[in-house]
Scaffold this motif. Structure first.
Motif, PDB file in Angstrom:
ATOM      1  N   GLU B 104       0.816  -1.224   0.000  1.00  0.00           N
ATOM      2  CA  GLU B 104       0.000   0.000   0.000  1.00  0.00           C
ATOM      3  C   GLU B 104       0.848   1.273   0.000  1.00  0.00           C
ATOM      4  O   GLU B 104       0.483   2.264  -0.613  1.00  0.00           O
ATOM      5  N   PHE B 105       1.985   1.232   0.720  1.00  0.00           N
ATOM      6  CA  PHE B 105       2.817   2.441   0.813  1.00  0.00           C
ATOM      7  C   PHE B 105       3.858   2.526  -0.304  1.00  0.00           C
ATOM      8  O   PHE B 105       4.667   3.443  -0.322  1.00  0.00           O
ATOM      9  N   GLY B 106       3.842   1.553  -1.204  1.00  0.00           N
ATOM     10  CA  GLY B 106       4.743   1.614  -2.354  1.00  0.00           C
ATOM     11  C   GLY B 106       6.122   1.031  -2.099  1.00  0.00           C
ATOM     12  O   GLY B 106       6.956   1.006  -3.006  1.00  0.00           O
ATOM     13  N   PHE B 107       6.399   0.576  -0.855  1.00  0.00           N
ATOM     14  CA  PHE B 107       7.735   0.047  -0.577  1.00  0.00           C
ATOM     15  C   PHE B 107       7.978  -1.253  -1.351  1.00  0.00           C
ATOM     16  O   PHE B 107       9.110  -1.557  -1.723  1.00  0.00           O
ATOM     17  N   LEU B 108       6.905  -2.001  -1.594  1.00  0.00           N
ATOM     18  CA  LEU B 108       7.050  -3.256  -2.340  1.00  0.00           C
ATOM     19  C   LEU B 108       7.593  -2.979  -3.744  1.00  0.00           C
ATOM     20  O   LEU B 108       8.370  -3.769  -4.277  1.00  0.00           O
ATOM     21  N   ASN B 109       7.214  -1.829  -4.310  1.00  0.00           N
ATOM     22  CA  ASN B 109       7.735  -1.473  -5.639  1.00  0.00           C
ATOM     23  C   ASN B 109       9.257  -1.352  -5.620  1.00  0.00           C
ATOM     24  O   ASN B 109       9.929  -1.669  -6.587  1.00  0.00           O
ATOM     25  N   ARG B 110       9.786  -0.842  -4.486  1.00  0.00           N
ATOM     26  CA  ARG B 110      11.237  -0.723  -4.352  1.00  0.00           C
ATOM     27  C   ARG B 110      11.885  -2.112  -4.461  1.00  0.00           C
ATOM     28  O   ARG B 110      12.956  -2.262  -5.046  1.00  0.00           O
ATOM     29  N   LEU B 111      11.208  -3.110  -3.868  1.00  0.00           N
ATOM     30  CA  LEU B 111      11.736  -4.470  -3.914  1.00  0.00           C
ATOM     31  C   LEU B 111      11.541  -5.076  -5.306  1.00  0.00           C
ATOM     32  O   LEU B 111      12.407  -5.772  -5.817  1.00  0.00           O
ATOM     33  N   LEU B 112      10.383  -4.791  -5.895  1.00  0.00           N
ATOM     34  CA  LEU B 112      10.058  -5.426  -7.174  1.00  0.00           C
ATOM     35  C   LEU B 112      10.848  -4.852  -8.344  1.00  0.00           C
ATOM     36  O   LEU B 112      11.028  -5.522  -9.353  1.00  0.00           O
TER      37      LEU B 112
END
Lengths: 337, 284
Positions: B104-112
Motif C-alpha cells: 500500500e505504501f509503495g515500498f514493495l515497488n522498491r523491492l520489485l
C-alpha cells in the motif's frame, strides 16, 4: 542510438485509458523530459519501463533488452525514483541505503564506498543516521534519489522528482542530474513543471491523453512556433462568438500565425507574431471592427506555448480538467503489485 | 586456446544465484527484525497476551470435574499446548500484514524493481521472521507453564514442538502472504484475520478435548489443522514421546502422532502449491 524504445503502448485501468498508442525513443546518454499534466499517462509509461506494470499491448525495449521478457536484465540497468517516496520510516537513511545495496547485490566494500559518496554528493551527512520517519519531503526525495543511484545504473528514471520540494533540495537534485548527464547516464524524467524540463532536458516529449503529441529539443520546439507569443483579450469576459470574430480578423493579418482561442481563459486569443510592428498595428485593425484591446501580453515562446499550440489549452488548464476525471482508487488498485 | 566448461559455468552461476539470494533474504529479514527491535510493543504484546490467557483460563477451569480431561492432567497442563499453537497460528496469520502495508505504501515497488535473484526472498524472509517470533513466544509460554508447575518437555519433546510449529507456521504464513496479494487492502486482510482467529481456536482441541464437545463441533475440531499441531505438542509434555501413540480420538477414527505430522506436512505442501501460481504471477 536509443536506450529506450516504446512502440504502440496501450494500457487501461478499467474504462480509463492511460496509454493510447504511446511511441517514444530516448537517445542513450541524454536527459529526456516527459512533459504533461497529471493523468496524461507519464507515470504509467515509467512503471512499464521499470517492469512494475505490464502494458495491455505494445513493445518495450530498454538497453537492448525486451523489458517484457528479460525483466531481470532490464532491472539491473535501471534506477527508479518513484513519484511517491517509498521509505521505511523505522530505518535510518543509512540503513535504507544498505538494504538497497543488498537488493542490488553490491559487495560490502563497494556498497559502503558508494553510500559515503552519495551521502557527500547529496549533502545528507547531517541527517542520514536519523530515522526516515523524521525526514522532510526534500530529505526523503534526496534519499530516494541516492537509493536509485546506489548501483550506478545506466538508466535513471525519475517520476516527478521535485514535486513539492524546497528550493535547496530542488537545486541539489538539479545539480546532480546535470552532473549525471555529463557522465553519459541516460535519464528519463517526467514532470509537469515547464521550467524543469526546459532547464534540464536535452530532448523532450509532450504527452497528452496517453500519447506523444510533440517531441524534440525544447529550443527547437519553441522555434518551430515561429515567433513571439501574444495573448489578447478584447474584453474581460468575452464569449465564443466574439472570440471567433476576432480570430477571423487576426488570422488574416500579415505576420500573424497559429491563432488559438483559449476557452478556459475567458476566450482569450493566443497567436504568434513575426515582428513587433504587427503588435503596434494591432489595435488599429481591431478598432476598425469595433473591438478594443482589454489586455495584451507579449512574450518569448515557452514550453507552455508549445503545449498550448499542440492541444489548444495550457498545461494548468489540462491538469485541472484531468484532475476531476481520474479515479485514483482504481488506478492504485490496478497498479498495486 | 581458452576453452570453457559449460557445467562449471552453470555451477558458478547457480552458486552466484545462491549467494545473491542469501544476501537479499538476509537483508529483508534484518529489516523485519530492526522494525521489531525499534517497535518492541508488538513483541511484548505478542508474548504477554498468551500468558494472560494461560493464567486466566487455567484459573477459570481449575475446578473442572476430574474426568473432564484425558489422563487426569490439570487444566493448566492441558492448556499450554493449545496456547503455544494458537500463538504461532495468530502470528503466522498476521504475516501478510507487513507485506500488505509495503504494497500500500509503495515500498514493495522498491523491492520489485530491484533485480532480485528470486522474489521468493520476500516470502522466505517473512517465514524466517514469523518462525523466530513464534518460537520465542512458545518458549515464553513453556517457561511460564513450567513456573506454574505444568511441566517441561524432554529434549525429544522440544524437537517435536519445533518441527510441529515449523510446519504450521510455514503453512499459515504462506496462506497469509497469498491473501496479502489477493485482497485489495489491509482492511480486508484484518477482517479475515479477525473472523478466522477465535473461531479456529474454539473449534480445535486447544481449550477442551473432543470428548467434551458436541458431536458437530467434535467433527470440526478433528479436521481443524490446529488440532493436528496441538496434540503432538501436548504429547511432547508427556514422557516418553511416542509418535505411534493415538493422539486424537476423532469421530472418523483414531489418529496417531505420525498421522498428525503427516497431515500438517500435506497441508503445508498443499498450501504452498495452491498459492505458488499466485505468488509467481505477482512476483514474477
Amino acid at each position: 542510438m536509443f536506450f529506450i524504445q516504446l512502440r504502440d503502448l496501450f494500457k487501461s485501468y478499467g474504462s480509463i485509458r492511460a496509454l493510447n498508442g504511446l511511441n517514444l525513443q530516448v537517445p542513450k546518454g541524454s536527459l529526456y523530459g516527459l512533459l504533461g499534466p497529471n493523468g496524461a499517462g507519464k507515470s504509467t509509461a515509467l512503471k512499464i519501463i521499470c517492469t512494475l506494470l505490464a502494458p495491455d499491448s505494445g513493445s518495450v525495449e530498454v538497453g537492448g533488452f525486451n523489458a517484457l521478457l528479460d525483466e531481470k536484465e532490464t532491472r539491473r540497468k535501471l534506477g527508479y525514483v518513484a513519484q511517491d517516496v517509498a521509505i521505511d520510516k523505522i530505518l535510518t537513511g543509512r540503513e535504507l541505503l544498505h538494504l538497497q545495496g543488498d537488493l542490488y547485490h553490491l559487495d560490502k566494500k563497494h556498497k559502503k564506498k558508494r553510500i559515503e559518496e552519495l551521502i557527500h554528493r547529496l549533502d545528507m551527512h547531517e541527517w542520514i543516521d536519523r530515522r526516515c520517519g523524521s525526514f522532510s519531503g526534500g530529505m526523503k526525495r534526496r534519499l530516494d534519489l541516492a537509493s536509485g543511484l546506489l548501483h550506478e545504473p545506466e538508466l535513471l528514471i525519475l517520476d516527478e522528482p521535485t514535486v513539492g520540494l524546497d528550493i535547496e533540495s530542488r537545486s541539489v537534485i538539479w545539480g546532480l542530474l546535470k552532473e549525471l548527464r555529463k557522465n553519459e547516464t541516460t535519464i528519463l524524467l517526467s514532470s509537469h513543471y515547464l521550467e524543469e524540463v526546459d532547464e534540464l532536458a536535452d530532448e523532450m516529449a509532450i504527452i497528452d491523453q496517453g500519447k506523444v503529441i510533440a517531441s524534440g529539443k525544447p529550443d527547437d520546439l519553441k522555434k518551430e512556433l515561429g515567433g513571439d507569443r501574444v495573448t489578447l483579450r478584447v474584453r474581460e469576459f468575452s464569449d465564443e462568438v466574439e472570440a471567433e470574430s476576432v480570430r477571423k480578423l487576426i488570422k488574416n493579418l500579415n505576420g500573424v500565425s497559429n491563432v488559438v482561442v483559449n476557452q478556459k481563459q475567458g476566450y482569450s486569443l493566443n497567436f504568434l507574431v513575426q515582428s513587433n510592428d504587427v503588435i503596434s498595428n494591432l489595435s488599429g485593425h481591431l478598432s476598425k471592427e469595433n473591438f478594443e484591446v482589454f489586455a495584451l501580453s507579449h512574450s518569448r515562446p515557452s514550453l507552455d506555448d508549445v503545449y498550448l499550440q499542440a492541444t489548444g489549452k495550457t498545461l494548468m488548464d489540462a491538469e485541472l480538467e484531468l484532475a476531476g476525471k481520474r479515479d485514483f482508487k482504481l488506478e492504485n488498485k490496478k497498479s498495486m503489485r | 586456446m581458452i576453452t570453457t566448461n559449460p557445467s562449471l559455468h552453470k555451477e558458478k552461476q547457480s552458486r552466484n544465484n545462491f549467494n545473491e539470494m542469501l544476501q537479499e533474504t538476509s537483508a529483508l529479514t534484518w529489516r523485519l527484525f530492526i522494525q521489531l527491535i525499534r517497535r518492541p510493543s508488538t513483541l511484548f504484546a505478542g508474548i504477554l497476551q498468551p500468558l494472560i490467557w494461560l493464567l486466566l483460563f487455567a484459573a477459570l477451569f481449575s475446578k473442572a470435574p476430574i474426568d473432564f480431561l484425558p489422563g487426569g492432567s490439570s487444566y493448566g497442563e492441558f492448556l499450554g499446548a493449545g496456547l503455544i499453537v494458537f500463538t504461532a497460528f495468530s502470528g503466522a496469520l498476521n504475516a501478510g500484514l507487513p507485506l500488505m502495508f509495503d504494497r500500500e505504501f509503495g515500498f514493495l515497488n522498491r523491492l520489485l524493481v530491484a533485480p532480485l535473484s528470486s522474489r521468493s526472498s520476500i516470502v522466505i524472509s517473512s517465514v524466517i521472521y514469523i518462525t523466530s517470533i513464534s518460537l520465542l513466544q512458545s518458549f515464553a509460554i513453556m517457561a511460564t507453564s513450567a513456573l506454574l508447575g505444568y511441566g517441561w518437555p524432554s529434549l525429544r519433546g522440544f524437537l517435536l514442538i519445533a518441527i510441529t510449529l515449523l510446519l504450521l507456521v510455514f503453512a499459515i504464513t504462506g496462506l497469509s502472504l497469498g491473501l496479502a496479494f489477493v485482497l485489495p487492502g489491509h482492511i480486508e486482510l484484518i477482517a479475515i484475520i479477525f473472523i478466522a482467529n477465535l473461531p479456529v481456536l474454539f473449534a480445535s482441541t486447544a481449550l477442551a478435548p473432543i470428548s467434551f464437545m458436541p458431536k458437530w463441533l467434535g467433527w470440526i475440531a478433528s479436521i481443524n489443522p490446529l488440532t493436528f499441531a496441538i496434540e503432538p505438542i501436548r504429547m511432547a509434555y508427556n514422557n516418553p514421546v511416542d509418535l505411534n501413540a493415538i493422539l486424537i480420538n476423532a469421530p472418523y477414527g483414531e489418529v496417531n502422532g505420525y498421522s498428525c505430522l503427516g497431515i500438517l506436512l500435506i497441508l503445508t505442501v498443499g498450501l504452498f502449491f495452491l498459492i505458488r501460481p499466485l505468488l509467481n504471477r505477482k512476483l514474477a
